[in-house]
Write an enzyme that holds these catalytic residues in place. Structure first.
Site, PDB file in Angstrom:
ATOM      1  N   THR A   1      -0.606   4.454  12.209  1.00 17.47           N
ATOM      2  CA  THR A   1      -0.993   2.769  12.500  1.00 17.47           C
ATOM      3  C   THR A   1       0.109   2.253  13.142  1.00 17.47           C
ATOM      4  O   THR A   1       1.461   2.779  13.148  1.00 17.47           O
ATOM      5  CB  THR A   1      -0.994   2.209  10.922  1.00 17.47           C
ATOM      6  OG1 THR A   1      -0.885   0.906  11.122  1.00 17.47           O
ATOM      7  CG2 THR A   1       0.107   2.757  10.113  1.00 17.47           C
ATOM      8  N   ASP A   2       0.124   1.117  13.660  1.00 16.67           N
ATOM      9  CA  ASP A   2       1.076   0.178  14.290  1.00 16.67           C
ATOM     10  C   ASP A   2       2.091  -0.382  13.297  1.00 16.67           C
ATOM     11  O   ASP A   2       3.065  -0.592  13.769  1.00 16.67           O
ATOM     12  CB  ASP A   2       0.386  -0.924  15.168  1.00 16.67           C
ATOM     13  CG  ASP A   2      -0.599  -1.792  14.431  1.00 16.67           C
ATOM     14  OD1 ASP A   2      -1.021  -1.579  13.251  1.00 16.67           O
ATOM     15  OD2 ASP A   2      -1.117  -2.700  15.035  1.00 16.67           O
ATOM     16  N   GLU A   3       1.412  -0.250  11.891  1.00 11.59           N
ATOM     17  CA  GLU A   3       2.247  -0.911  11.003  1.00 11.59           C
ATOM     18  C   GLU A   3       3.736  -0.342  10.875  1.00 11.59           C
ATOM     19  O   GLU A   3       4.676  -0.848  10.245  1.00 11.59           O
ATOM     20  CB  GLU A   3       1.621  -1.180   9.635  1.00 11.59           C
ATOM     21  CG  GLU A   3       0.271  -1.768   9.867  1.00 11.59           C
ATOM     22  CD  GLU A   3      -0.362  -2.273   8.696  1.00 11.59           C
ATOM     23  OE1 GLU A   3       0.536  -2.515   7.442  1.00 11.59           O
ATOM     24  OE2 GLU A   3      -1.589  -2.661   8.695  1.00 11.59           O
TER      25      GLU A   3
ATOM     26  N   LEU B   1      -7.316  12.108   9.034  1.00 14.22           N
ATOM     27  CA  LEU B   1      -7.355  10.613   8.680  1.00 14.22           C
ATOM     28  C   LEU B   1      -7.211  10.367   7.311  1.00 14.22           C
ATOM     29  O   LEU B   1      -7.167   8.960   6.880  1.00 14.22           O
ATOM     30  CB  LEU B   1      -8.699   9.924   9.572  1.00 14.22           C
ATOM     31  CG  LEU B   1      -8.918  10.105  10.834  1.00 14.22           C
ATOM     32  CD1 LEU B   1      -9.727  11.185  11.201  1.00 14.22           C
ATOM     33  CD2 LEU B   1      -9.522   8.690  11.301  1.00 14.22           C
TER      34      LEU B   1
ATOM     35  N   ARG C   1       0.306 -12.522   1.012  1.00 19.58           N
ATOM     36  CA  ARG C   1       0.627 -11.071   0.596  1.00 19.58           C
ATOM     37  C   ARG C   1       2.199 -11.135   0.625  1.00 19.58           C
ATOM     38  O   ARG C   1       2.902 -11.515   1.327  1.00 19.58           O
ATOM     39  CB  ARG C   1       0.203 -10.444   1.609  1.00 19.58           C
ATOM     40  CG  ARG C   1       0.378  -8.908   1.594  1.00 19.58           C
ATOM     41  CD  ARG C   1      -0.059  -8.195   2.827  1.00 19.58           C
ATOM     42  NE  ARG C   1      -1.674  -7.907   2.498  1.00 19.58           N
ATOM     43  CZ  ARG C   1      -2.481  -7.486   3.399  1.00 19.58           C
ATOM     44  NH1 ARG C   1      -1.870  -7.118   4.710  1.00 19.58           N
ATOM     45  NH2 ARG C   1      -3.586  -7.054   3.281  1.00 19.58           N
TER      46      ARG C   1
ATOM     47  N   ASN D   1      -8.473  -1.833  12.803  1.00 21.75           N
ATOM     48  CA  ASN D   1      -9.963  -1.654  13.305  1.00 21.75           C
ATOM     49  C   ASN D   1     -10.761  -2.725  12.747  1.00 21.75           C
ATOM     50  O   ASN D   1     -10.528  -2.969  11.711  1.00 21.75           O
ATOM     51  CB  ASN D   1     -10.250  -0.269  13.072  1.00 21.75           C
ATOM     52  CG  ASN D   1      -9.575   0.897  13.651  1.00 21.75           C
ATOM     53  OD1 ASN D   1     -10.296   1.858  14.162  1.00 21.75           O
ATOM     54  ND2 ASN D   1      -8.485   0.629  14.207  1.00 21.75           N
TER      55      ASN D   1
ATOM     56  N   TYR E   1       2.462   0.857   2.184  1.00 19.70           N
ATOM     57  CA  TYR E   1       1.561   1.624   2.897  1.00 19.70           C
ATOM     58  C   TYR E   1       2.225   1.866   4.152  1.00 19.70           C
ATOM     59  O   TYR E   1       2.274   3.127   4.448  1.00 19.70           O
ATOM     60  CB  TYR E   1       0.349   0.577   3.289  1.00 19.70           C
ATOM     61  CG  TYR E   1      -0.413   1.084   4.333  1.00 19.70           C
ATOM     62  CD1 TYR E   1      -1.204   2.132   4.204  1.00 19.70           C
ATOM     63  CD2 TYR E   1      -0.566   0.650   5.582  1.00 19.70           C
ATOM     64  CE1 TYR E   1      -1.979   2.897   5.215  1.00 19.70           C
ATOM     65  CE2 TYR E   1      -1.217   1.048   6.715  1.00 19.70           C
ATOM     66  CZ  TYR E   1      -2.098   2.041   6.711  1.00 19.70           C
ATOM     67  OH  TYR E   1      -2.783   2.502   7.731  1.00 19.70           O
TER      68      TYR E   1
ATOM     69  N   LYS F   1     -10.963  -5.239   3.254  1.00 27.45           N
ATOM     70  CA  LYS F   1     -10.051  -5.470   4.287  1.00 27.45           C
ATOM     71  C   LYS F   1     -10.970  -6.714   5.004  1.00 27.45           C
ATOM     72  O   LYS F   1     -12.093  -7.308   4.668  1.00 27.45           O
ATOM     73  CB  LYS F   1     -10.469  -4.520   5.658  1.00 27.45           C
ATOM     74  CG  LYS F   1     -10.274  -3.108   5.031  1.00 27.45           C
ATOM     75  CD  LYS F   1      -8.847  -2.699   5.112  1.00 27.45           C
ATOM     76  CE  LYS F   1      -8.261  -1.346   4.200  1.00 27.45           C
ATOM     77  NZ  LYS F   1      -9.133  -0.159   4.498  1.00 27.45           N
ATOM     78  N   LEU F   2      -9.970  -7.499   5.561  1.00 26.66           N
ATOM     79  CA  LEU F   2     -10.309  -9.007   6.059  1.00 26.66           C
ATOM     80  C   LEU F   2     -11.852  -9.143   6.521  1.00 26.66           C
ATOM     81  O   LEU F   2     -12.507 -10.117   5.958  1.00 26.66           O
ATOM     82  CB  LEU F   2      -9.392  -9.483   7.290  1.00 26.66           C
ATOM     83  CG  LEU F   2      -9.564 -10.964   7.444  1.00 26.66           C
ATOM     84  CD1 LEU F   2      -9.092 -11.822   6.478  1.00 26.66           C
ATOM     85  CD2 LEU F   2      -8.639 -11.284   8.628  1.00 26.66           C
TER      86      LEU F   2
ATOM     87  N   LYS G   1       3.137   5.805   5.612  1.00 25.66           N
ATOM     88  CA  LYS G   1       2.404   6.322   6.960  1.00 25.66           C
ATOM     89  C   LYS G   1       3.805   6.760   7.674  1.00 25.66           C
ATOM     90  O   LYS G   1       3.540   7.828   8.653  1.00 25.66           O
ATOM     91  CB  LYS G   1       1.585   5.089   7.503  1.00 25.66           C
ATOM     92  CG  LYS G   1       0.227   4.991   6.902  1.00 25.66           C
ATOM     93  CD  LYS G   1      -0.678   6.263   6.777  1.00 25.66           C
ATOM     94  CE  LYS G   1      -1.381   6.695   8.352  1.00 25.66           C
ATOM     95  NZ  LYS G   1      -2.413   7.575   7.980  1.00 25.66           N
TER      96      LYS G   1
ATOM     97  N   ASP H   1     -13.101  15.604   2.525  1.00 29.21           N
ATOM     98  CA  ASP H   1     -12.855  14.426   1.877  1.00 29.21           C
ATOM     99  C   ASP H   1     -12.896  14.437   0.399  1.00 29.21           C
ATOM    100  O   ASP H   1     -13.748  15.094  -0.067  1.00 29.21           O
ATOM    101  CB  ASP H   1     -13.908  13.344   2.513  1.00 29.21           C
ATOM    102  CG  ASP H   1     -13.323  11.713   2.394  1.00 29.21           C
ATOM    103  OD1 ASP H   1     -13.417  11.313   3.261  1.00 29.21           O
ATOM    104  OD2 ASP H   1     -13.294  11.380   1.178  1.00 29.21           O
TER     105      ASP H   1
ATOM    106  N   ASP I   1      -9.276  17.688  -2.075  1.00 25.41           N
ATOM    107  CA  ASP I   1      -8.262  16.747  -2.044  1.00 25.41           C
ATOM    108  C   ASP I   1      -7.011  17.522  -1.140  1.00 25.41           C
ATOM    109  O   ASP I   1      -6.760  18.462  -1.217  1.00 25.41           O
ATOM    110  CB  ASP I   1      -7.681  16.531  -3.443  1.00 25.41           C
ATOM    111  CG  ASP I   1      -6.550  15.623  -3.523  1.00 25.41           C
ATOM    112  OD1 ASP I   1      -5.929  15.377  -2.489  1.00 25.41           O
ATOM    113  OD2 ASP I   1      -6.536  14.892  -4.495  1.00 25.41           O
TER     114      ASP I   1
END
Ligand code: NAD
Ligand code: TDX
Length: 358
Positions: free
Chosen positions: A138-140, A86, A295, A194, A164, A203-204, A168, A38, A64
């Site tokens: 991601t599902d995005e 990840l 957004r 998640n 983003y 994040k929200l 991905k 990381d 990195d």
């Protein structure tokens, strides 16, 4: 030196999902060496890993993933048999203001890692036998659904909208290219939103828990009608463990919580949970809801069909949402020093730019 049966490199192991996965793997597989790689960006925090840092099968390497030399060295030095990848820039709002950082880590970093794995594995007498490169996505990447549109399947056409999700999607294609071109045993998982302990408070859910606690406004984008599917992070870590060990090379598995919420309904459920834990009367924090400018390019709905991973590998999400949310709220309220540490320094500057003094 300890002898281990095999070695798994986990990239991004100091982040939210990565740290839950690393803790799980270190405890569950004492004969496997888990190497956490990381770069410790604003989102990486070694405090997430204190409970395993003294374990003999845990190693941390600060590096990195875009650093070719470091990645090449890493595979040779640790004789890695597998990778669970990840490390990424993960926040959609940041990708809108700084897209190049996302191309660098998510696209170039992934390719750098693929090349390092390829070079090392192809140099071994057994080649790719017994090796696995698992890419966490991601599902995005599938784009956005309308309310009655059904669910994202593994066969749904890619249609990313944000910088983003585009980065991905690009990295997913490169991972599949390494399978199709060089025969590397790769798997890709695409997961929904998640939530849980240790998530960075941009994040929200963690942002709003923190704001409720401090009686700050809760900035709901647009009308709050966007829909997300929420999965408890521990359930995701379990699914990743399973796919890494049992998933078939060349395959993709969708991972989801069967748990769709409109943002505004989720925010109300969260307010209820936080008020209850703080001992406030029910509804005391509802006045903090503040509708703000939407957004840019905000995807309306994400929803996952996770029947393939259930059918083929026997995984279903185990955590009840109300219980998961309660646990998450409790964790944030009990760990103010964690929040204090991660919201200082680089993040504090960003936070001020994005949210002023809220
Ligand atoms: P996170 O932002 O909490 O953590 C990312 C980690 O990657 C951090 O520890 C950071 O230091 C590290 N990192 C960033 N750039 C790096 C680089 N160049 N080299 C090495 N390390 C680097 O992210 P997360 O929410 O835990 O997400 C992890 C992965 O799961 C990402 O790939 C993300 O796209 C994917 N994902 C996340 C969600 C979600 O809801 N959070 C859902 C689906 C998929
Ligand atoms: O202040 C806010 N107000 C608001 O209304 C924030 C931060 C978010 N939102 C909305 C935007 C989304 O519709 O809430 C929803 C969730 O937002 P985020 O927590 O930023 O998550 P999202 O954009 O859905 O992406 C997340 O899930 C998929 C992760 O950040 C990604 O890494 C993952 O791939």
């Amino acid at each position: 030196m300890e002898q281990f049966k095999n070695t798994i490199i986990v990239t991004g192991g100091a982040g939210f999902i990565g740290s839950h996965l690393v803790k799980r793997l270190v405890k569950r597989y004492p004969e496997t060496r888990i190497v956490n790689v990381d770069a410790l960006t604003y989102a990486g925090n070694l405090e997430n890993l204190t409970e395993v840092e003294a374990e003999p099968n845990y190693v941390f390497v600060k590096a990195d993933i875009c650093d070719e030399e470091a990645m090449t060295r890493l595979f040779r030095e640790y004789e890695a048999d597998g990778v669970i990848h990840l490390a990424a820039e993960s926040h959609v709002d940041r990708s809108i203001t700084d897209p190049l950082a996302f191309v660098r880590t998510n696209v170039l970093g992934t390719i750098t890692l693929l090349q390092a794995a390829q070079q090392y594995w192809e140099s071994l007498p057994e080649g790719y036998e017994g090796k696995k490169f698992h890419h966490v996505s991601t599902d995005e990447v599938y784009g956005a659904l309308e309310p009655g549109d059904g669910l994202f399947m593994e066969t749904t056409r890619y249609n990313p909208h944000s910088p983003y999700s585009s980065s991905k999607a690009s990295s997913d294609h490169f991972v599949r290219a390494w399978h199709d071109t060089y025969g590397m045993p790769t798997v890709v998982t695409n997961c929904s939103n998640n939530y849980g302990p240790n998530q960075f408070p941009e994040k929200l859910i963690p942002l709003f828990i923190n704001n409720i606690r401090h009686r700050r406004p809760l900035p709901v984008y647009g009308k709050g009608e966007n829909v997300r599917d929420w999965l408890f992070v521990g359930d995701h870590a379990e699914a990743l463990d399973l796919v890494f060990h049992k998933g078939e090379a060349g395959e993709t598995y969708n991972i989801g919580g069967n748990n769709e919420w409109r943002n505004i309904d989720l925010v109300k459920a969260l307010i209820k949970a936080v008020d209850a834990e703080l001992g406030n009367p029910e509804g005391a924090s509802l006045d903090l809801i503040t509708y703000v400018t939407d957004r840019k390019g905000h995807d309306l709905r994400y929803a996952i069909d996770a029947s393939k991973i259930e059918r083929e590998l026997g995984w279903t999400p185990a955590t009840d949402f109300e219980e998961g949310l309660r646990k998450t709220v409790r964790w944030y309220l009990d760990n103010p020093e964690w929040l204090e540490h991660v919201t200082s320094g680089a993040y504090a500057d960003y936070y001020r730019r994005m949210y002023g003094n809220r």
